[in-house]
Motif scaffolding. Structure first.
Motif, mmCIF file in Angstrom:
data_model
loop_
_atom_site.group_PDB
_atom_site.id
_atom_site.type_symbol
_atom_site.label_atom_id
_atom_site.label_comp_id
_atom_site.label_asym_id
_atom_site.label_seq_id
_atom_site.Cartn_x
_atom_site.Cartn_y
_atom_site.Cartn_z
ATOM 1 N N PRO A 180 -8.535 -18.557 50.894
ATOM 2 C CA PRO A 180 -10.032 -18.850 50.193
ATOM 3 C C PRO A 180 -10.687 -19.519 51.558
ATOM 4 O O PRO A 180 -10.238 -20.131 52.509
ATOM 5 C CB PRO A 180 -9.702 -19.885 49.265
ATOM 6 C CG PRO A 180 -8.176 -20.115 48.973
ATOM 7 C CD PRO A 180 -7.464 -19.345 50.152
ATOM 8 N N ALA A 181 -11.962 -19.073 51.206
ATOM 9 C CA ALA A 181 -12.971 -19.619 52.193
ATOM 10 C C ALA A 181 -12.971 -20.891 52.320
ATOM 11 O O ALA A 181 -12.551 -22.007 51.259
ATOM 12 C CB ALA A 181 -14.400 -19.228 51.875
ATOM 13 N N GLY A 182 -12.991 -21.799 53.415
ATOM 14 C CA GLY A 182 -13.166 -22.994 53.553
ATOM 15 C C GLY A 182 -11.806 -23.790 53.882
ATOM 16 O O GLY A 182 -11.705 -24.847 54.006
ATOM 17 N N ARG A 183 -10.671 -22.717 53.730
ATOM 18 C CA ARG A 183 -9.402 -23.313 54.070
ATOM 19 C C ARG A 183 -9.152 -22.913 55.157
ATOM 20 O O ARG A 183 -9.232 -21.830 55.849
ATOM 21 C CB ARG A 183 -8.567 -22.579 52.940
ATOM 22 C CG ARG A 183 -7.086 -22.987 53.007
ATOM 23 C CD ARG A 183 -6.739 -23.814 51.626
ATOM 24 N NE ARG A 183 -5.439 -24.077 51.782
ATOM 25 C CZ ARG A 183 -4.434 -23.811 51.102
ATOM 26 N NH1 ARG A 183 -4.771 -23.036 50.088
ATOM 27 N NH2 ARG A 183 -3.218 -24.045 51.256
ATOM 28 N N THR A 222 -4.205 -13.902 51.042
ATOM 29 C CA THR A 222 -5.564 -13.856 50.849
ATOM 30 C C THR A 222 -5.868 -15.546 50.867
ATOM 31 O O THR A 222 -5.453 -16.311 50.062
ATOM 32 C CB THR A 222 -6.499 -13.524 49.710
ATOM 33 O OG1 THR A 222 -6.214 -12.022 49.488
ATOM 34 C CG2 THR A 222 -7.863 -13.532 49.519
#
Length: 168
Positions: free
Chosen positions: A48-51, A46
């Motif tokens: 993370p958002a923004g990565r 998974t």
């Protein structure tokens, strides 16, 4: 300039296979090397958002014997040597971009059947080389991985090509 900021980024979550998972992939006997040891790959990761994700093109093996014909397996080595070479080339690309092998989250691996093995892919040769790069004390991260046998690659001497996704 590589364009990837590393200052404060949430880590990738890596999800292991459980012993009771469905009877495919590592659970059906592909989890262990016949020479001993566990293969280090995941059910998934998974990000993370923004990565940012970096999609890397296929990496192929370097020439190891310049005296051999340029379209021969001898020029690039067996599956073990070619896998190791592809991963070295991948590591070189990642470093150029300011990343490393620990940033990888997925590999897609294409393996050609080895004529020396009657057209079957050399799973053991691939796996031995792969296990040197992931889940080790030097590089403990593991990746989600797909490996498929294909009829051929662009150069008839290539037995392995590896594409990757990294979380920058």
């Amino acid at each position: 300039m590589n364009g990837f900021e590393r200052a404060t980024r949430e880590p990738v979550r890596r999800h292991d296979f459980d012993d009771g998972d469905h009877a495919q992939g590592p659970q059906s006997g592909d989890r262990l090397l016949s020479s001993g040891g566990v293969l280090p790959f995941l059910v998934g990761a998974t990000v993370p958002a923004g990565r940012p994700l970096l999609l890397l093109s296929g990496h192929t093996p370097p020439v190891i014997d310049r005296d051999a014909p340029a379209d021969s397996i001898a020029a690039f080595g067996d599956t073990h040597a070619q896998t190791d070479g592809c991963l070295r080339e991948l590591e070189r690309s990642l470093r150029r971009l300011g990343l490393d092998m620990g940033d990888l989250v997925q590999l897609r691996v294409y393996v050609v059947g080895d004529p020396a093995l009657g057209g079957r892919m050399d799973n053991e040769g691939f796996s031995r080389a792969y296990a040197r790069w992931f889940g080790t004390p030097e590089q403990p991260h593991r990746v989600a991985r797909t490996r498929v046998q294909v009829v051929g690659l662009v150069n008839p001497g290539w037995l392995v090509e590896i594409e990757a996704i990294a979380a920058a």
